[in-house]
Design an enzyme around this catalytic site. Structure first.
Site, PDB file in Angstrom:
ATOM      1  N   LYS A 123       0.798  -1.099  -0.096  1.00 60.14           N
ATOM      2  CA  LYS A 123       0.003   0.176   0.095  1.00 60.14           C
ATOM      3  C   LYS A 123       0.730   1.858   0.240  1.00 60.14           C
ATOM      4  O   LYS A 123       1.498   1.349   1.056  1.00 60.14           O
ATOM      5  CB  LYS A 123      -0.505   0.196   1.399  1.00 60.14           C
ATOM      6  CG  LYS A 123      -2.341   0.744   1.041  1.00 60.14           C
ATOM      7  CD  LYS A 123      -2.994   0.043   2.506  1.00 60.14           C
ATOM      8  CE  LYS A 123      -3.926   1.214   2.240  1.00 60.14           C
ATOM      9  NZ  LYS A 123      -4.674   1.041   3.311  1.00 60.14           N
TER      10      LYS A 123
HETATM   11  C1  E4P Z   1      -8.289   2.203   3.616  1.00 64.81           C
HETATM   12  O1  E4P Z   1      -7.720   1.688   2.850  1.00 64.81           O
HETATM   13  C2  E4P Z   1      -8.184   3.006   4.507  1.00 64.81           C
HETATM   14  O2  E4P Z   1      -7.588   2.021   5.590  1.00 64.81           O
HETATM   15  C3  E4P Z   1      -9.670   3.520   5.661  1.00 64.81           C
HETATM   16  O3  E4P Z   1     -10.139   2.289   4.598  1.00 64.81           O
HETATM   17  C4  E4P Z   1      -9.554   4.554   6.127  1.00 64.81           C
HETATM   18  O4  E4P Z   1     -10.738   4.543   6.623  1.00 64.81           O
HETATM   19  P1  E4P Z   1     -11.233   5.849   7.603  1.00 64.81           P
HETATM   20  O5  E4P Z   1     -11.324   7.209   7.126  1.00 64.81           O
HETATM   21  O6  E4P Z   1     -12.733   5.573   8.831  1.00 64.81           O
HETATM   22  O7  E4P Z   1     -10.217   5.592   8.745  1.00 64.81           O
END
Ligand code: E4P
Length: 219
Positions: free
Chosen positions: A87
């Protein structure tokens, strides 16, 4: 539409996997910290534990923000297990890193995406997945779902291979709308997946069926 669970909590991952509908996992440094995971070897061991639960596609995020650092870290993450997807944040060096990993056959998930322009860049660099954050846009009065719709349209128009992975999904309606729009994947907390089960007419209907059955059986 694929379902990924957005957590680093092993019990929640197991519960979603046992339900039979889980296609992958996304984590981020905040989710790892929430589980109290820190230090390189603990982080690696935790990713391995996640990979051992699911069939494929476990997003593990780099911490570095420069090209060389992201390449080094991404390669180490990819070595943990074939299921790892590296990522990478949507920044200039991140785009270069995505391009590099694409040429090396290492899958990437481009994260922290908030605009169609960023989505085009990531697709051109060869990202496997693109993570636009719906909930965080909604939080600041922008329409997160509209961005998903725009990106799906652009990707379909040009036949980009990058899969739209709707992230920061906060509730069941986000997930259902993503399905209507044509997102390839949603990643969300366990409660959003299990929330799909709920309907009062299912509960009352089942209670009635069971009561009628018991009555007929003279119980
Ligand atoms: C995605 O890969 C992120 O980890 C995640 O969806 C972020 O979500 P949040 O805005 O609820 O922290």
């Amino acid at each position: 539409m694929k379902f990924f669970i957005d957590t680093a909590n092993l019990d929640e991952i197991r519960e979603a996997y046992d339900l039979g509908v889980l296609d992958g996992v996304t984590t981020n440094p905040s989710l790892m910290a929430k589980e109290g995971i820190s230090g390189d070897s603990n982080v690696r061991a935790h990713y391995k534990a996640i990979c051992d639960i699911v069939d494929d596609k476990v997003s593990a995020e780099v911490i570095s923000t420069d090209f060389d650092g992201m390449i080094k870290e991404g390669k180490e993450l990819a070595k943990i297990d074939d299921k790892i997807v590296v990522k990478i944040p949507m920044i200039k060096d991140g785009v270069k890193a995505i391009k590099y990993f694409h040429s090396e056959g290492i899958r990437t998930n481009c994260t922290l995406v908030f605009s169609a322009g960023q989505a085009i860049l990531a697709a051109k660099a060869g990202a496997s997945y693109l993570s636009p954050f719906i909930g965080r846009l909604d939080d600041i009065s922008y329409d997160g779902l509209q961005l998903i719709e725009q990106i799906v349209h652009i990707y379909q128009t040009y036949g980009y291979d990058t899969e739209v992975l709707a992230a920061s999904v906060r509730h069941t309606m986000h997930l259902i709308k993503c399905a209507e729009i044509g997102a390839d994947v949603v990643t969300c907390p366990l409660k959003v997946i299990t929330g799909l089960l709920k309907h009062p007419l299912t509960d009352s209907g089942l209670a009635q069926f069971l009561a009628d059955h018991a009555k007929a059986a003279g119980k």
